[in-house]
Write an enzyme that holds these catalytic residues in place. Structure first.
Site, PDB file in Angstrom:
ATOM      1  N   SER A 112       0.839  -1.196   0.000  1.00 43.07           N
ATOM      2  CA  SER A 112       0.000   0.000   0.000  1.00 43.07           C
ATOM      3  C   SER A 112       0.878   1.251   0.000  1.00 43.07           C
ATOM      4  O   SER A 112       2.012   1.237   0.471  1.00 43.07           O
ATOM      5  CB  SER A 112      -0.920   0.013   1.210  1.00 43.07           C
ATOM      6  OG  SER A 112      -0.166  -0.120   2.387  1.00 43.07           O
ATOM      7  N   CYS A 167       0.950   4.351   9.943  1.00 44.06           N
ATOM      8  CA  CYS A 167       1.629   5.392   9.172  1.00 44.06           C
ATOM      9  C   CYS A 167       2.317   6.361  10.123  1.00 44.06           C
ATOM     10  O   CYS A 167       1.681   6.903  11.018  1.00 44.06           O
ATOM     11  CB  CYS A 167       0.632   6.141   8.290  1.00 44.06           C
ATOM     12  SG  CYS A 167       1.417   7.504   7.403  1.00 44.06           S
ATOM     13  N   GLY A 206       7.481  -2.464  -2.343  1.00 51.53           N
ATOM     14  CA  GLY A 206       7.141  -1.066  -2.610  1.00 51.53           C
ATOM     15  C   GLY A 206       8.358  -0.301  -3.089  1.00 51.53           C
ATOM     16  O   GLY A 206       8.547  -0.064  -4.280  1.00 51.53           O
TER      17      GLY A 206
END
Lengths: 267, 292
Positions: B9, B116, B253
């Site tokens: 993500s 986060c 990522g």
């Protein structure tokens, strides 16, 4: 491997028009080719992508005043520190053409001027369009290189029409095989369609809001393409696969909107 | 999933076309960028930097909000591989609201971003606490129906294993670990200013791989549900390492920056070669072997 703004200094600022300045950098951006861009960081303000308008030992970006960030760029003077990251993106492919045409709308001339100089031996034809004569920047610079056709919206220089209005005529008359373009996306869409109709290759430089510039965040997506790494220059084949080209773009927070809403936000 | 690699993500997952592209580049599954309850514009640039050993970012969870993402979510079947949807909220209620809307589109997994490090109200404030993580999981499970729920944890928790265990007990179907590490900071010494506009940012890339491996190892010791291992994967060997630590699948990522968008294909090829050389036919046989 490191990718972030590198300290640089302003060597000089050139006024191109009331609304456009060229910022020359003290340190060169090594290895750059026409069509590539740099990320310009003003500490404490913001960081944005700009095409290199000069290279080969005298790197520069040419900036049109638009909002808060460019207001700050307009305040820069010789000796000021800025951060510059890059060069980024793919740049124009200059080997594919025999008889190139370069078409620029307004500030879109910025990445195309060094391209014209690089292609000088192939005698490119340049179509430069802008709203008025005053806004036709790099006019003398381009006239030194090759044949230039001017268009203005008000007829104050050259023909009174859009640059794309005379493209078909130029393609036929000069037997153009590749068209290089940069400018407002509605113009580029027309350029793309004219090229397709006339079976001429095109390479067009697109613009989107950009966060990372490194190909990881997705903010500059056009369909499955990343403007920052896969572009900013795209070929006819790639453009023909894009459903968003000429129609949609994303705002800073990722919302997909029509191009007119995107441009209104950018202003 | 046709292979154990997943687009993590926060990377590229803004639209269906980009997710399709990542599947074409070899990913076994892909994740939509974190979606929140309403418009959030993220931080000003610079937002993403690469230094010698890793990346540091403070993009700040930009999102149009779930209502404006519905056009994309409704088309997720077109992607051609399992689609995970990452969501965030500033409260348990916001997580529940977004999860309820997202679950209606029947994604393969709802990932909960409770980790986060780049926002004040959302993210790590949940993931550092067993209690708060478990509350989010329980609230989302309540509205997710049959859609599996997977919290993404942070290495900043005092004991990531205990947080994972609490999530499992609250009904989590899988655990993702880890999010970016830190936050960290880089200063431009000529400008005398932090380079990230948000000053602090989460660290990813090769620098954090050992931390990811340790966290996955710790979590595997205490939970029975599958683990999505994430952190610093750039090569096939890195996937195998995380799987040996206990991961069932592995997120990629920052690896896109280091090896290109086809990193998924490259990593899978490298895994195949290693497995052949080392006598493995079934990738599942790698899971958790470092614990034996």
């Amino acid at each position: 491997m490191s990718d972030m703004p590198v300290s640089n200094r302003v060597r000089k600022v050139v006024k191109e028009s009331e609304e456009v300045r060229t910022i020359f950098l003290e340190d060169n951006v090594p290895g750059a080719i026409p069509g590539q861009f740099v990320m310009v960081w003003l500490p404490g303000v913001d960081e944005k992508p700009y095409a290199l308008s000069y290279m080969d030992g005298e790197a520069a970006v040419t900036v049109q005043r638009r909002g808060k960030f460019t207001d700050e760029i307009f305040k820069l003077k010789k000796g000021d520190y800025i951060g510059v990251g890059g060069p980024y993106g793919n740049g124009f492919d200059v080997d594919v053409c025999k008889r190139p045409c370069i078409i620029a709308g307004g500030i879109g001339i910025a990445p195309l001027a060094p391209l014209a100089e690089k292609l000088a031996r192939k005698k490119p034809i340049i179509i430069m369009g802008a709203a008025t004569k005053e806004k036709l920047i790099f006019r003398e610079r381009m006239e030194k290189v090759c044949k230039v056709e001017h268009t203005t919206d008000d007829g104050s220089c050259g023909r009174k029409c859009f640059a794309s209005d005379i493209l078909e005529e130029v393609i036929e008359k000069c037997r153009v095989d590749v068209v290089y373009g940069c400018g407002p996306e509605m113009m580029l869409k027309r350029v793309f369609e004219i090229c397709r109709k006339n079976r001429v290759e095109c390479q067009l430089s697109l613009e989107r809001y950009m966060h990372c510039g490194l190909g990881v965040c997705g903010s500059c997506a056009v369909d499955g393409y990343r403007v920052c790494v896969d572009g900013p220059v795209f070929s006819s084949k790639q453009l023909s696969r894009m459903s968003e080209f000429g129609r949609f773009a994303r705002l800073k927070y990722g919302k997909k909107v029509g191009l007119s809403e995107y441009y209104a936000w950018r202003e | 999933m046709r292979n154990p690699t997943v687009l993590s993500s926060g990377f590229l997952g803004v639209n269906v076309e980009m997710l399709k592209r990542v599947v074409q580049e070899g990913a076994g599954a892909v994740t939509f960028k974190s979606i929140g309850p309403k418009v959030k514009s993220g931080h000003r640039n610079p937002t993403v930097l690469a230094y010698e050993w890793g990346m540091i970012n403070a993009v700040g969870l930009p999102s149009p909000g779930y209502k404006d993402m519905e056009g994309e979510l409704a088309r997720m079947k077109e992607v051609g591989a399992p689609v995970f949807v990452s969501i965030y909220g500033a409260s348990v209620e916001e997580f529940r609201e977004v999860a309820e809307a997202v679950a209606g589109y029947n994604p393969a997994v709802i990932e909960l971003n409770v980790s986060c490090p780049n926002t004040k109200a959302e993210g790590m404030v949940f993931g550092c606490s067993e209690k708060h993580s478990a509350e989010v999981v329980a609230a989302v499970k309540d509205v997710a129906g049959k859609v599996p729920v997977m919290p993404k944890l942070t290495s900043q928790a005092l004991d990531v294993g205990r947080v994972a265990k609490a999530c499992e007990e609250a009904g989590a179907d899988a655990i993702a670990a880890i999010n970016t590490v830190g936050p960290g900071m880089l200063i431009n010494i000529e400008a005398k200013k932090p380079v990230l506009d948000y000053k602090r940012g989460g660290i990813s890339g090769p620098a954090i791989r050992p931390i990811a491996v340790r966290c996955v190892y710790d979590i595997y010791e205490v939970v029975d549900i599958p683990i999505l291992g994430i952190g610093g994967v750039t090569e096939g060997r890195d996937v195998i390492e995380l799987m040996q630590a206990g991961a069932t699948a592995v997120g990629i990522g920052s690896g896109i920056y280091y090896r290109g968008i086809d990193v998924f294909k490259k990593v899978c090829e490298e895994m195949k070669i290693w497995m052949k050389e080392n006598g493995y036919k079934d990738v599942k046989k790698l899971i958790g072997v470092a614990h034996e």
